[in-house]
Design a protein around this motif. Structure first.
Motif, PDB file in Angstrom:
ATOM      1  N   GLU A 182     -28.052 -22.384  45.733  1.00  0.00           N
ATOM      2  CA  GLU A 182     -27.049 -23.158  46.472  1.00  0.00           C
ATOM      3  C   GLU A 182     -26.370 -24.164  45.561  1.00  0.00           C
ATOM      4  O   GLU A 182     -25.137 -24.284  45.542  1.00  0.00           O
ATOM      5  CB  GLU A 182     -27.722 -23.864  47.650  1.00  0.00           C
ATOM      6  CG  GLU A 182     -26.770 -24.692  48.490  1.00  0.00           C
ATOM      7  CD  GLU A 182     -27.490 -25.464  49.570  1.00  0.00           C
ATOM      8  OE1 GLU A 182     -26.836 -25.877  50.546  1.00  0.00           O
ATOM      9  OE2 GLU A 182     -28.723 -25.670  49.446  1.00  0.00           O
ATOM     10  N   THR A 234     -22.427 -25.452  53.953  1.00  0.00           N
ATOM     11  CA  THR A 234     -21.189 -25.594  54.726  1.00  0.00           C
ATOM     12  C   THR A 234     -20.678 -27.030  54.733  1.00  0.00           C
ATOM     13  O   THR A 234     -19.482 -27.251  54.958  1.00  0.00           O
ATOM     14  CB  THR A 234     -21.400 -25.127  56.181  1.00  0.00           C
ATOM     15  OG1 THR A 234     -22.513 -25.825  56.748  1.00  0.00           O
ATOM     16  CG2 THR A 234     -21.655 -23.632  56.230  1.00  0.00           C
ATOM     17  N   LEU A 270     -17.526 -28.029  52.802  1.00  0.00           N
ATOM     18  CA  LEU A 270     -16.167 -27.776  53.274  1.00  0.00           C
ATOM     19  C   LEU A 270     -15.391 -29.077  53.465  1.00  0.00           C
ATOM     20  O   LEU A 270     -14.163 -29.106  53.284  1.00  0.00           O
ATOM     21  CB  LEU A 270     -16.207 -26.989  54.589  1.00  0.00           C
ATOM     22  CG  LEU A 270     -16.698 -25.542  54.490  1.00  0.00           C
ATOM     23  CD1 LEU A 270     -16.848 -24.929  55.878  1.00  0.00           C
ATOM     24  CD2 LEU A 270     -15.756 -24.710  53.634  1.00  0.00           C
ATOM     25  N   ILE A 303     -22.895 -20.706  50.713  1.00  0.00           N
ATOM     26  CA  ILE A 303     -23.262 -20.677  52.131  1.00  0.00           C
ATOM     27  C   ILE A 303     -24.184 -19.499  52.407  1.00  0.00           C
ATOM     28  O   ILE A 303     -25.124 -19.603  53.211  1.00  0.00           O
ATOM     29  CB  ILE A 303     -21.994 -20.603  53.000  1.00  0.00           C
ATOM     30  CG1 ILE A 303     -21.161 -21.881  52.827  1.00  0.00           C
ATOM     31  CG2 ILE A 303     -22.353 -20.398  54.472  1.00  0.00           C
ATOM     32  CD1 ILE A 303     -19.818 -21.832  53.501  1.00  0.00           C
ATOM     33  N   GLY A 321     -18.398 -19.510  49.351  1.00  0.00           N
ATOM     34  CA  GLY A 321     -18.929 -18.533  50.295  1.00  0.00           C
ATOM     35  C   GLY A 321     -20.303 -18.040  49.889  1.00  0.00           C
ATOM     36  O   GLY A 321     -21.194 -17.867  50.731  1.00  0.00           O
ATOM     37  N   GLU A 373     -27.358 -22.116  54.465  1.00  0.00           N
ATOM     38  CA  GLU A 373     -26.300 -22.523  55.387  1.00  0.00           C
ATOM     39  C   GLU A 373     -25.902 -23.986  55.221  1.00  0.00           C
ATOM     40  O   GLU A 373     -24.804 -24.386  55.625  1.00  0.00           O
ATOM     41  CB  GLU A 373     -26.746 -22.268  56.831  1.00  0.00           C
ATOM     42  CG  GLU A 373     -27.072 -20.811  57.141  1.00  0.00           C
ATOM     43  CD  GLU A 373     -28.430 -20.372  56.613  1.00  0.00           C
ATOM     44  OE1 GLU A 373     -29.226 -21.239  56.180  1.00  0.00           O
ATOM     45  OE2 GLU A 373     -28.701 -19.157  56.620  1.00  0.00           O
TER      46      GLU A 373
END
Length: 369
Positions: free
Chosen positions: A131, A165, A168, A158, A155, A162
Motif C-alpha cells: 500500500e 482510498t 483520494l 486500493i 488504484g 482499502e
C-alpha cells in the motif's frame, strides 16, 4: 549525496541485520496472507477469496509466486516484502530529492528505515508495504504530471488495502492546486478505475459477485479477534463506535475513544517516535510548514510547482534565494540542545549550513510514516 537511495538502502540492511524478525505466523496477518497464497498455489493460479486478507491480490499473488518458485521457506516469505520495502525507499528518496535536495532525501529515507515497524514488516507478508509503495508511486508520477500512471498506482494501492482510498482527498486537493486540464484528470480517473474494474469483472466471473472485495471487507467485523476487548454486535466497521470502543489500544492508553488512536500512535515505540522526532526537528530548525517554499507546500498537498526548489517563488534566477525574514544562521543561538542537533544535521546535509534540509527531510518522513 548524489545517490541518497543507495545510502538509505545501506541503513535499511543494517536495521535488518540487527533485528531480522520476518514471518511470525499463528493468528497474525502474515499467517492469513500465507494461507491465501497456499490456496492459490494449490489451485494453480487462483483461489476464490473467503476472507478480506485473501482478496488483496497485490499482496497475495507475489507471495504465492515466491513460494511456488522457492518453496515455503522464511526467505521466500520475506522476498516479496523486501522488494516492496526497497521500492518504497527508492520512491520516497526520489520524491523528496525532486521536492528539495539530496540531503533532505537522505534524512527522510533514513527516518523511514530506522522506524522499527518498517524493519519489522520488511521480511514479513503484509499489506502495509505494498500500500505504501503504490501510494508513493502515485505521488511520484503525480508530481511529474503523469496522471494516468498516477491514477493506476492509486488504484493498485486500493487493491492492496482499502484504507488507501483516503488518498483520494489529497489527490483531489492536488488537482485543485495544479489545475490540470479536464482531459488529463479523466485520464487519471481512468487509470484509477482500471485495476478495480478488472478486479470486479474477475470476481463476477469466478465468484458471481463483482463487489466481493467490498462485501468481505465489510464482513470482517464478524471475525473473532483478540484485539477486541468485547463482542461487537453488528454493523459496518466504518464509523462503528462500538468497534472503536472495544478495540484494544496498542499502548493501553485510554482517555476518550476519539483521542485514543492518536495518543497510542504517538506513544507506540514502533512508529510514534518518527512523528515526534520529525515534529521536533521541524521546530528546532525554525521551520514553518511549507515555509516560503511553494514547491514544498504543493508537494504536501499532492501537487507540483514549476518553481526551482532551491529558490523561493518570484525570486529572479540571478539573485540569492535566501529568505531574509528567517532568522540568520549566525544569529542568536538557542540555549537548549536543539541548536546542536540542528547545526550538526544541517551541516552534514547541506554545505551552506542552513537548516532547510532538516525541515524537508522531516516533512518527507512524516508523509511516509
Amino acid at each position: 549525496m548524489a545517490q541518497p537511495a543507495a545510502a538509505v538502502l545501506a541503513v535499511w540492511l543494517l536495521m535488518l541485520s540487527i533485528n531480522p524478525v520476518g514471518y511470525v505466523g499463528g493468528g497474525s496477518d502474515d499467517g492469513r496472507y500465507l494461507e491465501a497464497a497456499r490456496c492459490i498455489v494449490a489451485h494453480q493460479g487462483w483461489c476464490v477469496p473467503t476472507v478480506h486478507w485473501a482478496a488483496r491480490w497485490p499482496v497475495v499473488l507475489p507471495l504465492a509466486g515466491a513460494i511456488s518458485i522457492f518453496g515455503e521457506t522464511r526467505a521466500a516469505l520475506g522476498l516479496s516484502s523486501a522488494i516492496w520495502a526497497v521500492a518504497a525507499i527508492v520512491l520516497l528518496t526520489s520524491i523528496v530529492q525532486k521536492w528539495a535536495n539530496p540531503a533532505a532525501a537522505l534524512i527522510a529515507g533514513a527516518a523511514l528505515t530506522i522506524t522499527p515497524v518498517f524493519a519489522l514488516l520488511s521480511l514479513s507478508p503484509n499489506a502495509d508495504l505494498p500500500e505504501l509503495t503504490f501510494l508513493l508511486a502515485a505521488l511520484f508520477f503525480f508530481i511529474r504530471r503523469q496522471y494516468w500512471t498516477a491514477g493506476l498506482m492509486l488504484g493498485l494501492a486500493i487493491a492492496a488495502r482499502e484504507t488507501a482510498t483516503v488518498a483520494l482527498l489529497p489527490l483531489a486537493l492536488g488537482c485543485l492546486v495544479s489545475r490540470p486540464p479536464t482531459a488529463t484528470m479523466l485520464r487519471g480517473a481512468f487509470g484509477l478505475a482500471m485495476p478495480l474494474a478488472i478486479e470486479a469483472v474477475w470476481h463476477a466471473g469466478t465468484a458471481n459477485d463483482a463487489f466481493l472485495r467490498l462485501h468481505l471487507a465489510m464482513a470482517h467485523i464478524r471475525i473473532p479477534s483478540t484485539e477486541l476487548a468485547g463482542a461487537v454486535s453488528a454493523g459496518s466497521p466504518l464509523f462503528n463506535v462500538e468497534l472503536i470502543r472495544n478495540w484494544r489500544p496498542a499502548m493501553g492508553i485510554r482517555v476518550h475513544w476519539l483521542l485514543d488512536p492518536l495518543l497510542n500512535l504517538l506513544a507506540n515505540p514502533a512508529c510514534g517516535l518518527t512523528f515526534l522526532a520529525a515534529i521536533a526537528l521541524m521546530h528546532a530548525g525554525d521551520c514553518r510548514c511549507g515555509g516560503n517554499n511553494r514547491y514544498g507546500r504543493t508537494i504536501i498537498m499532492g501537487g507540483s510547482s514549476p518553481h526551482h526548489p532551491d529558490r523561493p517563488p518570484d525570486t529572479p534566477a540571478g539573485q540569492s534565494g535566501r529568505d531574509d525574514r528567517r532568522p540568520s544562521q549566525h544569529g542568536p543561538r538557542r540555549s537548549d540542545g536543539s541548536s546542536l542537533v540542528v547545526d550538526t544535521f544541517a551541516r552534514i546535509g547541506d554545505r551552506r549550513g542552513n537548516t532547510q534540509p532538516i525541515c524537508d527531510g522531516a516533512r518527507g518522513a512524516c508523509a511516509a510514516a
